[in-house]
Scaffold this active site. Structure first.
Site: not given
Ligand code: ALA
Length: 389
Positions: A113, A183, A186, A209, A345
């Site tokens: 990202h 990171d 996710q 998230k 992103c």
């Molecule tokens: N990082 C977030 C996405 O992947 C906002 O949508």
């Protein structure tokens, strides 16, 4: 599961498949926020009155709760505004403290990202990228692990492909001097984190998230680094003494929390941890991911960008060769189905690896179900027919 999330009462046909971006909020969070602002609110670490002492205690208890959740010490938990700020904080503090410099060797992957690319570009141009192979896995043989990297920073899960990266593979690039950061933005919404087992120097994720409030990032910073790094964000609340030309900072983690911190967000996220634990919400939703994958594979024109292995997380991207991802997302949106479209992103991944300008992304959470996938596929097929005329 939907009954926990009031938005679905107010919008009963809503199909929310944009969970990798942010998740919906359960009433437990909304109630907790209301309680903090109605009953307890004031600033932390500043007031000599009971209200402030009480909320300071609640804020520090939240730190303890988060620490326990990821098997860290409370002093290793720094509250930031989000994952992006947490990565910037680590990057800038490493630079300010002389750990990283213009000549530092940095290892990332092609699927990162932007938040895990640009902060490092600000430090050094000596960046190496592990390649992504045709199966959407990180190719750990694409860069030699005999190179002595000063910093390795890798996402545990791709926000586009759902690819999961094994921490053991990342460790092959660490030597005694390497700062190793992951990171987990996710990863955290779907899987338990144990920073001791992972043996990382820093780890970051966002509360929003995982059903929590916006404006709260969690930075795990290993004790030895917390004690030695200088804070890159400076201001009130982090000093022992301020002289005209020099200041001395308090201990970690408070030295990294200049200004008024995300008080209500941290306290209410502690309630979300209880909510997650008591309802067993850390699920990869492989059932739904497999179901969607089969349906998408039946639509022959689509190109699917997803790691089909059993390790993957429920994030699936795809494109149609003749219909722009934005048009598909718009059409789905008109049918009350929320997905994300664009480069998510992750421009390097889209431009250099997938070689497409944009994809449509579906990402699942605990409140999604098979009926929603059926409706989604139905609308997607209608969209393809309409735009192909
Ligand atoms: N990082 C977030 C996405 O992947 C906002 O949508």
């Amino acid at each position: 599961m939907k009954e926990f999330f009031p938005i679905f009462n107010n919008n009963s046909n809503l199909i929310y498949f944009d969970n990798a971006s942010t998740t919906q909020k359960p009433s437990v969070l909304l109630d907790a926020l209301k309680e903090v602002y109605y009953v307890h609110y004031s600033n932390v670490h500043r007031g000599m009155y009971e209200l402030s002492e009480k909320i300071t205690e609640m804020y520090e208890l939240a730190r303890q709760k988060v620490a326990k959740f990821i098997n860290a010490k409370p002093t290793e938990i720094i509250f930031t505004s989000g994952t992006t700020e947490a990565i910037n904080l680590v990057a800038n503090s490493l630079k300010l403290s002389g750990v990283l410099s213009k000549s530092s060797k940095i290892l990332l992957t092609e699927m990162e990202h932007h938040a895990n690319i640009i902060p490092w570009q600000n430090i050094s141009k000596n960046i190496f990228y592990l390649k992504i192979d045709d199966n959407f896995h990180v190719d750990f043989s694409s860069i030699s692990n005999s190179i002595k990297f000063d910093l390795v920073s890798i996402s545990l899960v791709s926000n586009v492909l759902g690819t999961y990266v094994n921490i053991g593979d990342i460790h092959k690039f660490k030597n005694s001097k390497t700062f190793l950061m992951v990171d987990a933005a996710q990863f955290a919404p779907h899987s338990m984190i144990d920073v001791k087992k992972m043996q990382v120097d820093a780890l970051v994720f966002s509360a929003h998230k995982m059903f929590g409030p916006t404006g709260l990032g969690i930075l795990f910073l290993k004790e030895q680094w917390g004690k030695t790094l200088l804070p890159s964000k400076v201001g009130g609340g982090i000093v022992r003494t301020v002289n005209k030309y020099k200041s001395e900072f308090v201990d970690t983690p408070w030295r990294f929390e200049a200004g008024t911190p995300p008080i209500a967000s941290a306290i209410t996220f502690a309630r979300i941890i209880d909510f997650i634990e008591s309802n067993h919400l850390l699920s990869r939703r492989l059932d739904l991911r497999n179901y969607l994958l089969t349906q998408l594979q039946n639509i022959s024109e689509l190109r699917i960008f997803h790691d089909v292995s059993i390790d993957a997380f429920p994030i699936i991207s795809f494109m149609h060769p003749n219909i722009h991802a934005h048009d598909i997302a718009w059409f789905l949106g008109k049918n009350n189905i929320c997905v994300r479209a664009g480069h998510h992103c992750a421009q390097i991944l889209h431009r250099d690896v997938l070689k497409v300008p944009a994809t449509v992304r579906v990402s699942f959470s605990v409140y999604n179900n098979q009926n929603e996938v059926d409706k989604f596929i139905d609308v997607l097929k209608k969209c393809i027919v309409l735009y192909s005329k």
